[in-house]
Structure formats: structure tokens, C-alpha cells
Design an enzyme around this catalytic site. Sequence first.
Site, PDB file in Angstrom:
ATOM      1  N   GLY A  12       1.750  46.755   2.280  1.00  0.00           N
ATOM      2  CA  GLY A  12       1.727  45.436   2.897  1.00  0.00           C
ATOM      3  C   GLY A  12       2.454  44.353   2.117  1.00  0.00           C
ATOM      4  O   GLY A  12       2.067  43.181   2.164  1.00  0.00           O
ATOM      5  N   ASN A  24       5.440  43.112   2.716  1.00  0.00           N
ATOM      6  CA  ASN A  24       6.022  42.165   3.670  1.00  0.00           C
ATOM      7  C   ASN A  24       4.930  41.326   4.330  1.00  0.00           C
ATOM      8  O   ASN A  24       5.140  40.147   4.612  1.00  0.00           O
ATOM      9  CB  ASN A  24       6.846  42.899   4.727  1.00  0.00           C
ATOM     10  CG  ASN A  24       8.252  43.202   4.242  1.00  0.00           C
ATOM     11  OD1 ASN A  24       8.973  42.316   3.803  1.00  0.00           O
ATOM     12  ND2 ASN A  24       8.640  44.463   4.312  1.00  0.00           N
ATOM     13  N   ASN A  73      11.223  43.635  13.880  1.00  0.00           N
ATOM     14  CA  ASN A  73      11.097  44.649  12.840  1.00  0.00           C
ATOM     15  C   ASN A  73      11.963  44.258  11.647  1.00  0.00           C
ATOM     16  O   ASN A  73      13.026  43.658  11.812  1.00  0.00           O
ATOM     17  CB  ASN A  73      11.555  46.007  13.389  1.00  0.00           C
ATOM     18  CG  ASN A  73      11.457  47.112  12.347  1.00  0.00           C
ATOM     19  OD1 ASN A  73      10.397  47.328  11.758  1.00  0.00           O
ATOM     20  ND2 ASN A  73      12.561  47.809  12.107  1.00  0.00           N
ATOM     21  N   HIS A 127      14.106  45.972   8.646  1.00  0.00           N
ATOM     22  CA  HIS A 127      14.671  47.265   8.241  1.00  0.00           C
ATOM     23  C   HIS A 127      15.444  47.078   6.934  1.00  0.00           C
ATOM     24  O   HIS A 127      16.222  46.128   6.815  1.00  0.00           O
ATOM     25  CB  HIS A 127      15.604  47.814   9.326  1.00  0.00           C
ATOM     26  CG  HIS A 127      16.137  49.172   8.992  1.00  0.00           C
ATOM     27  ND1 HIS A 127      15.381  50.316   9.118  1.00  0.00           N
ATOM     28  CD2 HIS A 127      17.340  49.562   8.499  1.00  0.00           C
ATOM     29  CE1 HIS A 127      16.099  51.360   8.731  1.00  0.00           C
ATOM     30  NE2 HIS A 127      17.295  50.927   8.346  1.00  0.00           N
ATOM     31  N   ASP A 171      13.892  47.035  20.731  1.00  0.00           N
ATOM     32  CA  ASP A 171      14.153  47.446  22.110  1.00  0.00           C
ATOM     33  C   ASP A 171      13.782  48.918  22.254  1.00  0.00           C
ATOM     34  O   ASP A 171      13.059  49.459  21.407  1.00  0.00           O
ATOM     35  CB  ASP A 171      15.610  47.161  22.516  1.00  0.00           C
ATOM     36  CG  ASP A 171      16.629  47.952  21.701  1.00  0.00           C
ATOM     37  OD1 ASP A 171      16.215  48.835  20.898  1.00  0.00           O
ATOM     38  OD2 ASP A 171      17.840  47.706  21.866  1.00  0.00           O
ATOM     39  N   GLY A 186      15.480  51.554  21.844  1.00  0.00           N
ATOM     40  CA  GLY A 186      16.100  52.457  20.878  1.00  0.00           C
ATOM     41  C   GLY A 186      15.442  52.361  19.512  1.00  0.00           C
ATOM     42  O   GLY A 186      14.422  51.703  19.332  1.00  0.00           O
ATOM     43  N   ASP A 238      16.064  50.934  15.928  1.00  0.00           N
ATOM     44  CA  ASP A 238      16.869  49.983  15.150  1.00  0.00           C
ATOM     45  C   ASP A 238      18.108  49.516  15.910  1.00  0.00           C
ATOM     46  O   ASP A 238      19.150  49.245  15.311  1.00  0.00           O
ATOM     47  CB  ASP A 238      17.292  50.597  13.796  1.00  0.00           C
ATOM     48  CG  ASP A 238      16.108  51.009  12.948  1.00  0.00           C
ATOM     49  OD1 ASP A 238      15.065  50.340  13.028  1.00  0.00           O
ATOM     50  OD2 ASP A 238      16.225  51.996  12.206  1.00  0.00           O
TER      51      ASP A 238
END
Length: 208
Positions: A12, A14, A108, A110, A147, A149, A151
Site C-alpha cells: 500500500g 501508493n 491505474n 503503472h 478500459d 484492455g 494498460d
Amino acid sequence: MLNVVVCVSGGGTNLQAIIDAIADKTITNTRIKAVVSNNYGVYALERAKKAGIEGIVLCPKDFEKRSDFEAAFLDKMKALQPDLIVLAGFLVNIPGEMVEAFPNRIINIHPSLIPSFCGVGYYGLKVHEGVLSRGVRVTGATVHFVDAGTDTGPIIFQKAVEVKPTDTAKDLQLRVMEEAEWVILPKAIDAIANGRIAVVDGKVQISE
């Protein structure tokens, strides 16, 4: 006030960056409504507890079928009614039904400069191992909308980080977190909370 649900799988870090940014008003007009983990006993839940935030565990292993877990996950999110869902090191594929239920309301973080070192198989240390094995000199992090997909959603912010010749994957992971992830994730949440982000024709537009 932007009501946020943060989804986590591990330590955690982030999540802590978001909690701290709300406390010091780097993120404004925002509150974390709940923290949802797919694993029991992770330190992210302790971070939530210390901050007075509800912690919820939805573990796939508790369900007979993956589809049952995904249905329960979606039901829980609908019940929480978040304005924004933040995937902060959440190592679970988001089902299409979730994306449809929360269009442009899931983001998200990444740990690479998308479209490099992303997609299926690139998560956690594997991203940084890929960067080092390829001999890349500059990496970084990306915040993007989720979305259907992996990334592939519209990019909100990116920040570059230097790769040093002596780096191990763990060295690089820590530097990307400190110099990029913990900077651009709060920045993205604040921009969304204050109406500065719009998605037009599949691309993010940012207003000042």
C-alpha cells in the site's frame, strides 16, 4: 467532494502517498471512502486502519468460481458508490462489466512509460526486470484510465525516471515509486477531483 475507493493487493505504498497528499492538501476536494484488498493481512489494510478508513477484503479464493468473485466485486463497488476507483498496485484484472459500470471513473498507476513494458505479464518487479534486461536508459510511471484492455486506456500523466547502470530491479522499483508514482498519482486524483480532466475522442484533455 470526490469519493474515492482505493484497490490494493500488497503493502500500500501508493495508498499511503494518497493518504498523505490528502492530509497535506496536495489532493483537494477528496476523501477516501474505503480501501478494498484482494488479499488478507496485507499492510495496506493496516495503513487504512491507521488513517480511519474502512478496509474491505474480497479474496478470489473465497469464491468457488472466478465469475462469482467478479460479481461480488462489482456489487461491492456499486454499493460503495465511488466517484473514482483508484487501482494502486491492484493485481487483479478488472472485468469488463466493471469498466462498463464505471466509464472513465477507474484509474491505474503503472510503473513504466506506457506503451513500453506494459500489458499482460508486466506487473510488479517484472516491469523493472524487463526494463533492465532491455538496457533502457529512461523509464518512469504512467497514470491512465482503465478500459477493456490491459494498460490501454487514455493516459493522464507520465513522469520519466533515469535508469542507473548499477540498478537492480528493486532499486529501480523504489526510485520509480519515489520519483514518479507518488507524484503523478496524487496529481491525477487532484485534477479529477477539481474537474480538470476530460476524455475526448479517447485522449485526455487537461485544463488549468
